[in-house]
Design an enzyme around this catalytic site. Structure first.
Site, PDB file in Angstrom:
ATOM      1  N   GLY A   9       0.828  -1.209   0.000  1.00  0.00           N
ATOM      2  CA  GLY A   9       0.000   0.000   0.000  1.00  0.00           C
ATOM      3  C   GLY A   9       0.859   1.254   0.000  1.00  0.00           C
ATOM      4  O   GLY A   9       2.097   1.179  -0.025  1.00  0.00           O
ATOM      5  N   PHE A  10       0.194   2.384   0.060  1.00  0.00           N
ATOM      6  CA  PHE A  10       0.888   3.671   0.020  1.00  0.00           C
ATOM      7  C   PHE A  10       1.877   3.806   1.191  1.00  0.00           C
ATOM      8  O   PHE A  10       3.092   3.946   0.991  1.00  0.00           O
ATOM      9  CB  PHE A  10      -0.166   4.781   0.000  1.00  0.00           C
ATOM     10  N   ILE A  11       1.387   3.701   2.412  1.00  0.00           N
ATOM     11  CA  ILE A  11       2.284   3.891   3.566  1.00  0.00           C
ATOM     12  C   ILE A  11       3.183   2.663   3.745  1.00  0.00           C
ATOM     13  O   ILE A  11       4.381   2.778   3.985  1.00  0.00           O
ATOM     14  CB  ILE A  11       1.489   4.206   4.854  1.00  0.00           C
ATOM     15  N   ASP A  31       0.407  -8.770   1.502  1.00  0.00           N
ATOM     16  CA  ASP A  31      -0.592  -7.821   1.001  1.00  0.00           C
ATOM     17  C   ASP A  31      -1.506  -8.589   0.043  1.00  0.00           C
ATOM     18  O   ASP A  31      -1.019  -9.363  -0.782  1.00  0.00           O
ATOM     19  CB  ASP A  31       0.118  -6.673   0.261  1.00  0.00           C
ATOM     20  N   GLY A  72      -3.541  -2.237  -2.305  1.00  0.00           N
ATOM     21  CA  GLY A  72      -2.099  -2.106  -2.564  1.00  0.00           C
ATOM     22  C   GLY A  72      -1.798  -2.415  -4.032  1.00  0.00           C
ATOM     23  O   GLY A  72      -2.648  -2.954  -4.741  1.00  0.00           O
ATOM     24  N   LEU A  74      -0.229  -2.831   9.209  1.00  0.00           N
ATOM     25  CA  LEU A  74      -0.820  -1.674   8.511  1.00  0.00           C
ATOM     26  C   LEU A  74      -2.045  -2.063   7.693  1.00  0.00           C
ATOM     27  O   LEU A  74      -2.801  -1.196   7.267  1.00  0.00           O
ATOM     28  CB  LEU A  74       0.209  -1.043   7.556  1.00  0.00           C
ATOM     29  N   TYR A 122     -15.612   2.934  11.072  1.00  0.00           N
ATOM     30  CA  TYR A 122     -14.150   2.823  10.951  1.00  0.00           C
ATOM     31  C   TYR A 122     -13.486   3.205  12.274  1.00  0.00           C
ATOM     32  O   TYR A 122     -12.595   2.505  12.756  1.00  0.00           O
ATOM     33  CB  TYR A 122     -13.666   3.733   9.806  1.00  0.00           C
TER      34      TYR A 122
END
Ligand code: UDP
Length: 327
Positions: free
Chosen positions: A10-12, A31, A36, A76, A149
């Protein structure tokens, strides 16, 4: 360290993998590529200290092996973006809560350290900014799916803290505030890549509501460097940390800043929340982290300014646009 990063494509997660490798650690990522992308990790293909599994964290057999082989887990993997939260709440809730349950049980089996990334959504619509880690959580009703969330991540936090309290498992929780940078997709609603993406195409920049709501945007490199430092520390188990940038900007001012930096001819248009998300959608008006705790523990100060972040995102999106046009 041998690090396992869930959600590592993913991004982070992918920037975290880069940072871990830069710091000399070994990295395995898991992942399921739901949000992602392989492109985020392709540059590590030939790196001997890097491995990846395309698999869901819910696969306990695979997770058992990966956890047994690592020293620390960065958890994450989670659902991303307000749009997804509003449109696919079942998936969002299950993905948060069930996956974290698997991670913590297996980590406990092998007595491995866990760094759980959480979110500033935890604070809900509390208006007393800046938010310190022990601030109250103020949430709307369960009929508004946005709050699912915040609650799902709160269950994750409770569970991580409970494993620490009952079993002495070394868990640490890091609440991420708005994080931006190259590789972030605007597809799931994230405001900065959306604004920059629209600006470089001279398309309308759409501000939801009246644009007086504000956020603080932190560069992903500031975030991942701090995550690595926290994971290396042995005195943070059972603790919660805010992580982000505390420079605040309204969304309308952000739209203007993006337009000016990119030299765009885009028009800035306001649309109601009911059109952007759903009728009755509740936004947070301000969201500012109190960073004194993380500053005291690890000397954290964000290095990047918003203008630089916008320029980097512009460069990334322009390069991606060229690649797509060429392929
Ligand atoms: N937002 C906006 N236009 C967009 C996307 C988001 O005005 O195209 C607003 C959104 O309503 C919120 C802020 O920008 O007030 C930040 O949104 P984002 O989804 O990036 O993060 P979050 O709401 O989780 O802080």
């Amino acid at each position: 360290m041998r690090a396992l990063v869930t959600g590592g494509a993913g991004f982070i997660g992918s920037h975290l993998a880069d940072a871990l490798i830069r710091h000399g650690h070994r990295v395995t990522i898991i992942d399921d590529l739901s949000t992602g992308k392989l492109a985020n990790i392709a540059h590590h293909e030939a790196e001997p200290r890097f491995q990846f599994a395309i698999e869901t964290v819910m696969n306990e057999t695979v997770m058992d092996r990966l956890v047994s082989e690592c020293d620390v887990i960065f958890h994450l993997a989670a659902a991303v973006g307000v749009e997804l939260i509003v449109s696919r709440p079942v998936e969002v809730i299950e993905r948060c809560v069930l996956a974290t349950d698997v991670v913590l049980h297996i980590a406990n089996r092998y007595r491995k350290r866990v760094l759980l990334t959480s979110t500033s959504e935890i604070y809900g619509k509390n208006t007393k900014v800046p938010f310190s880690e022990d601030a109250d959580r103020i949430l709307g009703p369960t009929t508004k799916s946005r709050w699912s969330y915040s609650c799902s991540k709160a269950i994750d936090e409770f569970l991580a803290l409970a494993f620490h309290k009952e079993n002495g498992l070394p868990t640490v929780i890091v609440r991420l505030f708005n994080t931006i940078g190259p590789r972030q997709s605007g597809q799931y609603g994230m405001v900065v890549p959306r604004f920059v993406g629209a600006a470089i195409r001279d398309q309308p920049i759409t501000v939801y509501g009246d644009g007086t709501q504000s956020r603080c945007f932190c560069h992903v490199l500031d975030v991942v460097d701090a995550l690595v430092v926290l994971a290396e520390r042995s005195d943070v188990a059972g603790q919660v940390f805010n992580l982000g940038n505390d420079q605040e900007i309204t969304i309308l001012a952000l739209a203007e800043r993006v337009k000016a930096i990119t030299g765009s001819r885009s028009e800035i248009v306001k649309i109601p929340y009911s059109e952007a998300y759903e009728v009755g959608f509740e936004d947070m008006s301000r969201r500012v982290p109190d960073l004194s705790k993380i500053r005291a523990y690890i000397g954290y100060t964000p290095r990047f300014q918003l203008d630089q972040m916008i320029r980097e995102i512009q460069e990334f999106l322009v390069a991606r646009q060229r690649e797509q046009a060429g392929s």
